[in-house]
Design a protein around this motif. Structure first.
Motif, short mmCIF file in Angstrom:
data_model
loop_
_atom_site.label_atom_id
_atom_site.label_comp_id
_atom_site.label_asym_id
_atom_site.label_seq_id
_atom_site.Cartn_x
_atom_site.Cartn_y
_atom_site.Cartn_z
N ARG A 10 -3.59 -14.71 -35.09
CA ARG A 10 -4.88 -14.08 -34.82
C ARG A 10 -5.86 -14.41 -33.84
NH1 ARG A 10 -8.08 -11.50 -39.23
NH2 ARG A 10 -8.42 -13.83 -39.44
N LEU A 11 -6.56 -13.50 -33.12
CA LEU A 11 -7.66 -14.17 -32.22
C LEU A 11 -8.68 -15.04 -33.02
CD1 LEU A 11 -8.47 -14.71 -29.08
CD2 LEU A 11 -9.83 -12.68 -29.30
N ALA A 12 -9.03 -14.30 -34.06
CA ALA A 12 -10.08 -14.69 -34.77
C ALA A 12 -9.68 -16.28 -35.42
CB ALA A 12 -10.39 -13.86 -35.96
N ASP A 13 -8.52 -16.46 -35.69
CA ASP A 13 -8.17 -17.74 -36.20
C ASP A 13 -7.91 -18.83 -35.40
OD1 ASP A 13 -7.58 -16.69 -38.93
OD2 ASP A 13 -5.44 -16.03 -38.32
N ALA A 14 -7.72 -18.34 -34.13
CA ALA A 14 -7.83 -19.26 -33.32
C ALA A 14 -8.99 -19.78 -32.65
CB ALA A 14 -6.92 -18.79 -31.58
N LEU A 15 -10.00 -18.63 -32.75
CA LEU A 15 -11.48 -19.10 -32.51
C LEU A 15 -12.16 -20.07 -33.45
CD1 LEU A 15 -12.79 -15.84 -30.81
CD2 LEU A 15 -12.00 -17.75 -29.68
N ARG A 16 -11.75 -19.67 -34.69
CA ARG A 16 -12.12 -20.80 -35.75
C ARG A 16 -11.92 -22.05 -35.60
NH1 ARG A 16 -11.16 -15.97 -40.16
NH2 ARG A 16 -12.90 -14.94 -39.95
N HIS A 17 -10.36 -22.14 -35.25
CA HIS A 17 -9.86 -23.55 -35.05
C HIS A 17 -10.66 -24.31 -33.90
CE1 HIS A 17 -5.78 -21.92 -36.77
NE2 HIS A 17 -6.87 -21.89 -37.64
N LEU A 18 -10.87 -23.54 -33.03
CA LEU A 18 -11.49 -24.34 -31.98
C LEU A 18 -13.13 -24.43 -32.20
CD1 LEU A 18 -10.36 -21.95 -29.10
CD2 LEU A 18 -9.63 -24.49 -29.22
N TYR A 19 -13.85 -23.64 -32.64
CA TYR A 19 -15.16 -23.76 -33.24
C TYR A 19 -15.48 -25.06 -34.09
CZ TYR A 19 -19.42 -22.41 -35.14
OH TYR A 19 -20.84 -22.69 -35.81
N VAL A 20 -14.34 -25.25 -35.03
CA VAL A 20 -14.49 -26.45 -35.80
C VAL A 20 -14.12 -28.04 -35.27
CG1 VAL A 20 -13.63 -27.59 -37.96
CG2 VAL A 20 -14.43 -25.20 -37.80
N LEU A 21 -12.84 -27.72 -34.34
CA LEU A 21 -12.14 -28.82 -34.16
C LEU A 21 -12.64 -29.54 -32.61
CD1 LEU A 21 -8.66 -28.17 -35.29
CD2 LEU A 21 -10.39 -29.51 -36.44
N LEU A 22 -13.30 -28.74 -31.87
CA LEU A 22 -13.81 -29.15 -30.60
C LEU A 22 -14.89 -30.17 -30.79
CD1 LEU A 22 -13.89 -26.15 -28.17
CD2 LEU A 22 -12.31 -27.99 -28.57
N PRO A 23 -15.73 -30.01 -31.70
CA PRO A 23 -16.87 -31.09 -31.89
C PRO A 23 -16.25 -32.19 -32.89
CG PRO A 23 -17.29 -28.99 -33.26
CD PRO A 23 -16.20 -28.80 -32.32
N VAL A 24 -15.32 -31.90 -33.69
CA VAL A 24 -14.44 -32.92 -34.39
C VAL A 24 -13.85 -33.97 -33.57
CG1 VAL A 24 -12.55 -33.62 -36.05
CG2 VAL A 24 -14.37 -31.66 -36.33
N LEU A 25 -13.16 -33.51 -32.45
CA LEU A 25 -12.46 -34.51 -31.57
C LEU A 25 -13.65 -35.02 -30.75
CD1 LEU A 25 -9.60 -32.02 -30.71
CD2 LEU A 25 -9.12 -34.57 -31.40
N ASP A 26 -14.59 -34.66 -30.18
CA ASP A 26 -15.70 -35.16 -29.42
C ASP A 26 -16.23 -36.20 -30.39
OD1 ASP A 26 -17.48 -35.77 -27.55
OD2 ASP A 26 -18.83 -33.89 -27.59
#
Length: 494
Positions: free
Chosen positions: A184-200
């Motif tokens: 689901r697009l919403a799931d993909a966006l939520r994964h990115l919303y959390v994990l982009l700053p986690v990786l940074d």
């Protein structure tokens, strides 16, 4: 910063449905103002067979600095190089927490799974391909896979070389990330919303308590069962221990409620009833302040300097005890002092209380006559923020010129770092730390300082004293010797 989301389709189910989900029309390029710059949404391709939406964030470095969070380490121990780094950095080019903020703002409805025009579309899984051209990854490609693969993504994480012309230089800390999967697009966006700053592993704005709610909303349905839950939670909340603990407790309640097929409130009530009498772990920062206060009381100090006071946490605790008749906070950062004044509510403080406290701007590597004549001085988590060549200057300014009767120094014990699960091997605890000492290194430095300036020194652990690696924080208590005090007074009289 650049991120693309692509999907494929057919004449019966066109790929351009992506525009409905994102609430952004494929035929238009749109721009949105954000707190850190301008976000652009455009579609490099849009047909029934394939559609790609691109989010481009133009970071405004001036706006970033004006908002007061140019990076980790803001506040204490900043110098000219740090100030310059606020303007000269990788933020315009590499995906980070700022891109996650823009994603949450520009695609807010899609993030919530809302699509008024096509209600059923938001619940459908789509063949998605997400690409981030340059993603900071503290932990490398291996950590990228550990974070995304448990969520059902096929992950490609290609390290970006420092310079393709010089392969012997090795890889940078950036990766090119590609995620592919039916989601689901919403799931993909939520994964990115959390994990982009986690990786940074760096949040470039103030992390307030409401960040816990944001994390749990975006992590609903996947974070509670993620094998890297603890690391994700800690990094997302900028390693603020109290917030991380709150988030972990709420995630555990959600997991228990799902397992028992009941409501979170029922589990919460049951846990509260069963743990009211249980002792909760005390944050290290609280233990550190308690140790400092105990040492100051034992020394009989009344007039105290907090050198490198930051945002005034220790100053506030000192003011609660009436035996400390004068408390002076000193910091090089004017911004930190402004925050301290606001937190202490100096503008609303009563006359008697306000007479006990003073905040001064100054560098600890220069002698300052305003700091002379005090009973005690505290350097709490300060020395590790000073470049080693500048340590002798700090040493003389405090022990040689100010010469308080007692000096307390606390600093991290680098040996204990192996006990922090979220801290990568070889990393210091804070991005602004110039070094971190072993127990032997700290004791050797303290002994030399004491001998040079006529102090006796004792050491005390702060936090749990691990039998193998020692405590997380080490403290030295310097006491001006009686003979030195007497000779100094005689010299002053003469």
């Amino acid at each position: 910063m650049f991120l693309t989301i692509s999907t494929t389709g057919s004449p019966e189910r066109p790929a351009t449905d992506l525009g409905f989900l994102l609430h952004k029309h494929p035929d238009r390029a749109q721009a949105f103002s954000t707190s850190h710059g301008t976000a652009h949404v455009l579609y490099p391709e849009a047909s029934a067979e394939r559609c790609t939406a691109a989010l481009l964030l133009e970071v405004d470095p001036i706006a970033l600095v004006r908002r007061g969070k140019g990076g980790k380490g803001a506040g204490r121990g900043q110098g000219p190089d740090t100030a310059l780094a606020q303007y000269v950095n990788d933020r315009p080019y590499a995906a980070s927490s700022l891109l996650a903020v823009a994603l949450g703002s520009v695609f807010s409805s899609a993030l919530k799974g809302q699509c008024a025009a096509r209600p059923g579309l938001a619940e459908a899984a789509l063949p998605l391909r997400v690409e981030v051209a340059a993603l900071p990854a503290r932990g490398g490609a291996e950590l990228v896979r550990k974070l995304f693969e448990p969520l059902g993504w096929a992950v490609t994480a290609e390290p970006v070389p420092l310079d393709e012309r010089f392969p012997e230089w090795g890889d940078s800390r950036y990766v090119r990330l590609v995620l592919e999967g039916e989601r689901r697009l919403a799931d993909a966006l939520r994964h990115l919303y959390v994990l982009l700053p986690v990786l940074d592993d760096a949040k470039h704005y103030w992390v307030s308590p409401d960040e816990v709610d944001k994390l749990l909303r975006a992590g609903e349905g996947w974070l509670a069962g993620h094998p890297e839950q603890k690391l994700i939670t800690s990094r997302y909340l900028a390693r603020r221990w109290s917030l991380t603990r709150e988030a972990m407790e709420r995630l555990e309640l959600a997991r228990l409620a799902a397992a028992d097929d009941t409501e979170v409130e029922e589990i919460d009530n049951a846990v509260d009833e069963s743990t009211d009498t249980e002792e909760r772990p005390v944050p290290l920062a609280v233990r550190r302040r308690e140790a400092i206060l105990a040492a100051l009381r034992a020394a009989g100090a009344q007039r105290v300097l907090d050198l490198g006071c930051g945002q005034g946490q220790l100053v506030r605790e000192l003011l609660k005890d009436v035996r400390f008749t004068e408390v002076v906070g000193v910091d090089v950062s004017v911004r930190a002092l402004s925050i301290a004044a606001r937190r202490l509510r100096l503008d609303r403080m009563g006359e008697r209380q306000s007479a006990r406290v003073k905040l001064l701007q100054g560098s600890l590597t220069y002698t300052d006559k305003r700091l002379q004549g005090y009973d005690a001085a505290v350097l709490s988590e300060v020395v590790e923020h000073v470049d080693p060549p500048r340590l002798p200057a700090l040493e003389y300014a405090v022990f040689g010129a100010a010469r308080p009767g007692t000096v307390l120094v606390t600093t991290p014990n680098v040996e204990y770092n192996v006990r922090w699960e979220s801290l990568p091997a070889g990393h210091v605890r804070h991005g602004d730390h110039r070094f971190e000492w072993t127990r032997a290194e700290f004791r050797a430095w303290a002994a030399e300082v004491a001998e040079r300036h006529g102090y006796a020194v004792e050491f005390a652990p702060v936090g749990p004293d691990d039998p193998e690696v020692g405590p997380p924080t080490q403290m030295a208590v310097f006491t001006l010797t009686a003979t030195t005090t007497a000779s100094t007074k005689e010299g002053e009289v003469a």
